[in-house]
Design a protein around this motif. Structure first.
Motif, PDB file in Angstrom:
ATOM      1  N   TYR A  95       0.843  -1.186   0.000  1.00 37.01           N
ATOM      2  CA  TYR A  95       0.000   0.000   0.000  1.00 37.01           C
ATOM      3  C   TYR A  95       0.883   1.242   0.000  1.00 37.01           C
ATOM      4  CZ  TYR A  95      -3.643  -3.262   1.422  1.00 37.01           C
ATOM      5  OH  TYR A  95      -4.519  -4.317   1.462  1.00 37.01           O
ATOM      6  N   ASP A  96       0.609   2.178  -0.921  1.00 37.58           N
ATOM      7  CA  ASP A  96       1.248   3.487  -0.892  1.00 37.58           C
ATOM      8  C   ASP A  96       0.565   4.273   0.217  1.00 37.58           C
ATOM      9  OD1 ASP A  96       3.134   3.349  -3.021  1.00 37.58           O
ATOM     10  OD2 ASP A  96       1.493   3.556  -4.461  1.00 37.58           O
ATOM     11  N   CYS A  97       1.322   4.661   1.236  1.00 35.09           N
ATOM     12  CA  CYS A  97       0.750   5.300   2.420  1.00 35.09           C
ATOM     13  C   CYS A  97       1.350   6.675   2.680  1.00 35.09           C
ATOM     14  CB  CYS A  97       0.993   4.427   3.655  1.00 35.09           C
ATOM     15  SG  CYS A  97       0.103   2.874   3.618  1.00 35.09           S
ATOM     16  N   GLY A 106      -3.805   5.110   2.952  1.00 34.46           N
ATOM     17  CA  GLY A 106      -3.073   4.458   1.865  1.00 34.46           C
ATOM     18  C   GLY A 106      -3.982   3.842   0.839  1.00 34.46           C
TER      19      GLY A 106
END
Length: 100
Positions: A7-9, A96
């Motif tokens: 996940y891009d958070c 995210g």
């Protein structure tokens, strides 16, 4: 629904938004492992537990100063929202999106 993946958070910290990639690897018996890697390095997930679509875990930050982090997040589809409790710095928002 699977929680596994990366996940891009972004965590909203007193130092400004901190970006990272949170990787979640489900284990057995409601446990999970993984890490988060970003501008300040990498932190390993400790004590990860899964209850439904809610995750709870701890991490030990070393930069810019050593501090224990208590984290919770809920995953709905490809979105992750949660909180990071950072001792005297209080609680910070975490958000995210699953990487495709």
């Amino acid at each position: 629904m699977t929680i596994a993946g990366s996940y891009d958070c972004v965590t909203k910290t007193p130092m400004g938004p901190q970006k990272g990639v949170l990787t979640i690897v489900p284990g057995e018996g409601g446990a999970f492992s993984g890490d988060i890697t970003g501008d300040l390095g990498s932190m390993e997930i400790k004590g990860g537990t899964i209850t439904g679509n809610t995750l709870t875990w701890q991490m030990k930050m070393t930069m810019p100063m050593p501090i224990e982090l208590d984290c919770t997040a809920t995953i709905e589809g490809d979105a992750l929202t949660g909180k990071v409790k950072a001792g005297m710095f209080g609680t910070m928002d975490l958000a995210g999106t699953r990487k495709m």
